[in-house]
Write an enzyme that holds these catalytic residues in place. Structure first.
Site, PDB file in Angstrom:
ATOM      1  N   GLU A  21       0.882  -1.048   0.019  1.00 44.40           N
ATOM      2  CA  GLU A  21       0.008  -0.112  -0.056  1.00 44.40           C
ATOM      3  C   GLU A  21       0.963   1.310   0.121  1.00 44.40           C
ATOM      4  OE1 GLU A  21      -3.543   0.096  -0.038  1.00 44.40           O
ATOM      5  OE2 GLU A  21      -3.543  -1.965  -0.503  1.00 44.40           O
ATOM      6  N   GLU A  62      -3.284   3.343   9.845  1.00 41.23           N
ATOM      7  CA  GLU A  62      -3.227   3.083   8.392  1.00 41.23           C
ATOM      8  C   GLU A  62      -3.553   1.708   8.019  1.00 41.23           C
ATOM      9  OE1 GLU A  62      -3.430   3.751   4.583  1.00 41.23           O
ATOM     10  OE2 GLU A  62      -3.097   5.583   5.787  1.00 41.23           O
ATOM     11  N   ASP A  88     -13.889   7.523   3.372  1.00 36.20           N
ATOM     12  CA  ASP A  88     -13.599   8.762   3.930  1.00 36.20           C
ATOM     13  C   ASP A  88     -13.284   8.892   5.298  1.00 36.20           C
ATOM     14  OD1 ASP A  88     -13.623   9.413   1.216  1.00 36.20           O
ATOM     15  OD2 ASP A  88     -15.352  10.904   1.283  1.00 36.20           O
TER      16      ASP A  88
END
Length: 143
Positions: A21, A62, A88
């Site tokens: 990622e 994260e 979001d």
């Protein structure tokens, strides 16, 4: 014991997935730079623990964000406004954790380098955060 070893292997595979990622890699590099800088300028041991905590807090957030996004993609592979809000919101949690980390990190590093009051680092951090939040409000988040 075999189950525990297997669990460690699964966790290691999860870390490999996280390392693919982009945002995780960026945050990992930034964290490594900050921790290296903290060691280089010889911050106080307790302050270094704070830098370490902030670095891993952001990485953990994260990881949770990535988990939520992947799970949402599996459950709703097509566009869904509720999924967008979910993603979001998960990203905003990472942003808020990063913001706190910036404030703490700047306070520690500027205090160590310049002997300044911790509030000077907080002020610089707030200015930086306002700029970045403004960029996000007025130009980011649109596809």
């Amino acid at each position: 014991m075999r189950k525990f070893v297997r669990s460690l292997g699964n966790a290691t595979n999860g870390i490999k997935h996280l390392l693919r990622e982009r945002n995780f890699r960026i945050q990992l590099v930034i964290g490594a730079v900050i921790l290296s800088l903290g060691a280089l300028i010889q911050v106080d041991k307790n302050d270094y623990y704070w830098l370490l905590f902030c670095t891993f807090m952001v990485l953990l957030l994260e990881g949770i964000n990535t988990l939520i996004e992947k799970l949402a993609d599996i459950l709703r592979p097509y566009y869904d406004e509720r999924v967008r809000v979910l993603k979001d919101t998960a990203a905003s949690v990472v942003l808020l954790g990063s913001a706190v980390s910036v404030l703490i990190g700047l306070s520690i590093i500027l205090q160590t380098i310049f002997g300044s009051h911790f509030a000077v680092g907080l002020l610089f951090g707030i200015i930086i955060l306002v700029v970045f939040f403004s960029l996000g409000l007025f130009g980011g988040g649109r596809e």
